[in-house]
Design a protein around this motif. Structure first.
Motif, PDB file in Angstrom:
ATOM      1  N   GLY A 231       3.184 -29.641  52.169  1.00 26.28           N
ATOM      2  CA  GLY A 231       3.849 -28.344  52.309  1.00 26.28           C
ATOM      3  C   GLY A 231       3.317 -27.546  53.480  1.00 26.28           C
ATOM      4  N   ILE A 232       3.305 -26.235  53.322  1.00 25.72           N
ATOM      5  CA  ILE A 232       2.949 -25.368  54.445  1.00 25.72           C
ATOM      6  C   ILE A 232       1.461 -25.090  54.571  1.00 25.72           C
ATOM      7  N   ASP A 233       0.659 -25.346  53.510  1.00 20.94           N
ATOM      8  CA  ASP A 233      -0.738 -24.913  53.601  1.00 20.94           C
ATOM      9  C   ASP A 233      -1.709 -25.720  52.745  1.00 20.94           C
ATOM     10  N   HIS A 234      -1.327 -26.915  52.313  1.00 17.83           N
ATOM     11  CA  HIS A 234      -2.222 -27.750  51.510  1.00 17.83           C
ATOM     12  C   HIS A 234      -2.472 -29.093  52.198  1.00 17.83           C
TER      13      HIS A 234
ATOM     14  N   GLN B 131       0.199 -20.842  41.317  1.00 13.92           N
ATOM     15  CA  GLN B 131      -1.049 -21.274  41.933  1.00 13.92           C
ATOM     16  C   GLN B 131      -0.806 -21.940  43.292  1.00 13.92           C
ATOM     17  N   GLY B 132       0.445 -22.042  43.718  1.00 12.75           N
ATOM     18  CA  GLY B 132       0.768 -22.689  44.981  1.00 12.75           C
ATOM     19  C   GLY B 132       1.538 -23.963  44.733  1.00 12.75           C
ATOM     20  N   TYR B 133       1.074 -25.076  45.291  1.00 12.00           N
ATOM     21  CA  TYR B 133       1.730 -26.362  45.086  1.00 12.00           C
ATOM     22  C   TYR B 133       1.172 -27.062  43.857  1.00 12.00           C
ATOM     23  N   THR B 134       2.008 -27.856  43.216  1.00  8.48           N
ATOM     24  CA  THR B 134       1.606 -28.588  42.019  1.00  8.48           C
ATOM     25  C   THR B 134       2.446 -29.844  41.896  1.00  8.48           C
ATOM     26  N   GLU B 135       1.886 -30.856  41.255  1.00  7.75           N
ATOM     27  CA  GLU B 135       2.668 -32.047  40.928  1.00  7.75           C
ATOM     28  C   GLU B 135       3.209 -31.972  39.505  1.00  7.75           C
TER      29      GLU B 135
ATOM     30  N   SER C 273      -4.982 -40.542  47.950  1.00 10.12           N
ATOM     31  CA  SER C 273      -5.080 -41.011  46.568  1.00 10.12           C
ATOM     32  C   SER C 273      -4.891 -39.907  45.540  1.00 10.12           C
ATOM     33  N   ASP C 274      -4.863 -38.655  45.983  1.00  8.11           N
ATOM     34  CA  ASP C 274      -4.744 -37.526  45.066  1.00  8.11           C
ATOM     35  C   ASP C 274      -3.324 -37.431  44.517  1.00  8.11           C
ATOM     36  N   GLY C 275      -3.214 -36.913  43.288  1.00 11.80           N
ATOM     37  CA  GLY C 275      -1.909 -36.797  42.643  1.00 11.80           C
ATOM     38  C   GLY C 275      -0.931 -35.937  43.412  1.00 11.80           C
ATOM     39  N   MET C 276      -1.415 -34.898  44.090  1.00 11.11           N
ATOM     40  CA  MET C 276      -0.512 -34.040  44.849  1.00 11.11           C
ATOM     41  C   MET C 276       0.083 -34.783  46.040  1.00 11.11           C
ATOM     42  N   ALA C 277      -0.733 -35.600  46.702  1.00 11.38           N
ATOM     43  CA  ALA C 277      -0.230 -36.384  47.827  1.00 11.38           C
ATOM     44  C   ALA C 277       0.804 -37.403  47.348  1.00 11.38           C
ATOM     45  N   LYS C 278       0.542 -38.005  46.199  1.00 14.65           N
ATOM     46  CA  LYS C 278       1.499 -38.959  45.639  1.00 14.65           C
ATOM     47  C   LYS C 278       2.812 -38.281  45.291  1.00 14.65           C
ATOM     48  N   ALA C 279       2.726 -37.067  44.730  1.00 19.40           N
ATOM     49  CA  ALA C 279       3.941 -36.327  44.387  1.00 19.40           C
ATOM     50  C   ALA C 279       4.733 -35.966  45.631  1.00 19.40           C
ATOM     51  N   ALA C 280       4.020 -35.591  46.702  1.00 18.74           N
ATOM     52  CA  ALA C 280       4.710 -35.249  47.949  1.00 18.74           C
ATOM     53  C   ALA C 280       5.450 -36.453  48.503  1.00 18.74           C
ATOM     54  N   ARG C 281       4.832 -37.610  48.429  1.00 15.17           N
ATOM     55  CA  ARG C 281       5.493 -38.827  48.927  1.00 15.17           C
ATOM     56  C   ARG C 281       6.682 -39.209  48.063  1.00 15.17           C
ATOM     57  N   ALA C 282       6.581 -38.907  46.768  1.00 10.20           N
ATOM     58  CA  ALA C 282       7.655 -39.270  45.839  1.00 10.20           C
ATOM     59  C   ALA C 282       8.771 -38.234  45.790  1.00 10.20           C
ATOM     60  N   GLY C 283       8.574 -37.095  46.431  1.00 16.85           N
ATOM     61  CA  GLY C 283       9.581 -36.044  46.395  1.00 16.85           C
ATOM     62  C   GLY C 283       9.575 -35.227  45.119  1.00 16.85           C
ATOM     63  N   SER C 284       8.457 -35.283  44.369  1.00 18.24           N
ATOM     64  CA  SER C 284       8.390 -34.548  43.096  1.00 18.24           C
ATOM     65  C   SER C 284       7.430 -33.365  43.160  1.00 18.24           C
ATOM     66  N   LEU C 285       7.028 -32.968  44.361  1.00 18.01           N
ATOM     67  CA  LEU C 285       6.158 -31.801  44.523  1.00 18.01           C
ATOM     68  C   LEU C 285       6.899 -30.546  44.083  1.00 18.01           C
ATOM     69  N   ARG C 286       6.181 -29.632  43.441  1.00 19.09           N
ATOM     70  CA  ARG C 286       6.789 -28.399  42.966  1.00 19.09           C
ATOM     71  C   ARG C 286       5.944 -27.192  43.392  1.00 19.09           C
TER      72      ARG C 286
END
Length: 451
Positions: free
Chosen positions: A285-288, A310-314, A293-306
């Motif tokens: 996203g804009i600031d993370h 608190q900011g970004y979350t998977e 290997s982190d769950g947030m990076a995996k979510a971003a690759r999968a298109g399921s980031l929300r």
């Protein structure tokens, strides 16, 4: 044309826009959502489903000048003990309304300083929460930790209670900058706490760092990022410091003449950004930033980031329930916020009712526009197919929305059959582009700088 001049042409360095951790944003919340609505929305949570839970602890031993959160200082532990007792009553009240079999996909304790809670208070509160809704398989229990207000006993208690992710506020490691923002926190202390956390088996470590602070230069932020990388955080939030002294009185202690210009802020962000990318972190996203290997990076690759408060979350749960003063809850029906004042919130809970005093019911195009904004903030792309499939909007109406955004930022956005995208060079404008889809008027004074 330079990158700065191109961005300046679109007003980046003058704009104040929402961070879009919700839609509508919190300044748009109003009366009309009360305790009865909150109770009904909780009761409507499907039995056996997974939800998120946030618990707010508003107390701090020291009040950092840069912070604009709902907090209050205390030297004595008495207010913290009394607040914990109230939280037990609030948890019991939640239990009376929440359907059976609900589990937690995420539990987050924020503040303030949750580690002001004694080991006993932490253990008891976690046990009370998990009695109402246990942590789901693969669920996360995260706690915000102040390295200056934690010890081995408190970490032991939290880990024993199930904490498996820690968030450490860093802000900046330069002593001069720390003094200017009222946040003295030696690097050695922060490193020692990070090692204590790792030694207890907590494998997930978050860290927050700020750009745009007084006296900050490209060299000082490089030094702070280098020290931060030595902690090997799994994910990092690189937030722009929001200087809003008209909203947060304590920020008036910060020397305004030492603040970087908006153009300098963008350069500070870019220097830090390049350092994280060079260290192998994925940009989120804009600031993370996160390890691949982190769950947030995996979510971003999968298109399921929300996106949430608190900011970004998977976490994709549609329900987030907030406990404690000022906490905000999100439901499919809308948002509900608890009374902001600790005394007002406590008074309501002790009387046996929720303290909900404002919020927002979703109406009209709220969900549609909220999803478009979230997609831009998370993916820099809005899928035409997804929107047409999930929402009741005519293709021509969606096209008109996309074209209006393109007209506001000529030659900066990409509009194709697949949807609307923000290319890399235009991503500093993301919050401004998102505002094109915001149907609610808001004064610029309520929001932070766009960069």
């Amino acid at each position: 044309m330079t990158v700065h001049s191109q961005l300046a042409r679109h007003g980046l360095f003058d704009a104040r826009v929402p961070r879009y951790t919700s839609y509508p944003t919190a300044p748009q919340f109003a009366g009309g959502v009360g305790p009865e609505d909150f109770a009904k929305w909780i009761a409507a949570v499907p039995a056996g489903s997974e939800i998120s839970l946030y618990m707010h602890v508003p107390f701090c031993r020291r009040l950092c000048w840069f912070c604009a959160c709902r907090t209050q200082g205390t030297v004595s532990d008495d207010p913290v003990i009394a607040y914990a007792a109230m939280l037990h009553q609030e948890i019991a009240l939640l239990k009376r309304h929440l359907p059976k079999g609900v589990r937690l996909s995420r539990l987050h304790w924020g503040g303030g300083t949750p580690t002001m809670l004694s080991p006993e208070l932490s253990r008891d509160l976690a046990a009370a929460i998990f009695e109402v809704a246990p942590l789901a398989e693969g669920g996360e229990f995260s706690v915000e930790i102040d390295p200056m207000e934690v010890d081995a006993a408190r970490l032991d208690a939290l880990v024993a209670a199930g904490m498996n992710r820690v968030s450490i506020g860093v802000q900046d490691f330069d002593p001069k900058i720390q003094a200017a923002i009222g946040r003295e926190q030696p690097y050695d202390t922060t490193l020692a706490v990070a090692k204590m956390v790792r030694a207890r088996g907590v494998t997930s470590l978050n860290a927050d760092i700020l750009y745009g602070l007084p006296h900050q230069s490209q060299q000082t932020i490089l030094d702070s990022v280098e020290k931060l990388l030595a902690l090997s955080p799994d994910r990092v939030a690189l937030y722009g410091y929001a200087h809003v002294p008209w909203m947060s009185r304590r920020q008036q202690m910060i020397p305004s003449d030492a603040m970087p210009t908006p153009e300098e802020r963008l350069d500070l962000f870019e220097v830090a950004r390049q350092s994280f990318l060079a260290a192998g972190y994925d940009e989120i996203g804009i600031d993370h930033f996160a390890k691949p290997s982190d769950g947030m990076a995996k979510a971003a690759r999968a298109g399921s980031l929300r996106r949430n408060f608190q900011g970004y979350t998977e976490d994709t749960s549609p329900v987030l329930i907030g406990l404690g003063a000022s906490s905000i809850s999100r439901f499919p029906q809308g948002y509900a916020q608890n009374a902001s004042g600790t005394a007002d919130h406590t008074r309501a809970i002790r009387a046996g009712q929720f303290s909900t005093h404002r919020g927002h019911r979703f109406v009209g195009e709220d969900r549609l526009r909220g999803r478009i904004i979230e997609a831009l903030m998370c993916d820099f792309h809005v899928s035409r197919g997804e929107i047409l499939c999930d929402f009741d909007i005519a293709p021509s109406a969606l096209q008109a929305l996309f074209e209006a955004a393109c007209a506001a930022f000529p030659q900066m956005l990409e509009l194709t059959e697949a949807g609307l995208s923000i290319p890399p060079a235009a991503r500093p404008l993301t919050r401004m582009v998102a505002r094109c889809f915001d149907a609610y008027s808001a004064t610029t004074a309520q929001h932070s700088s766009a960069v």
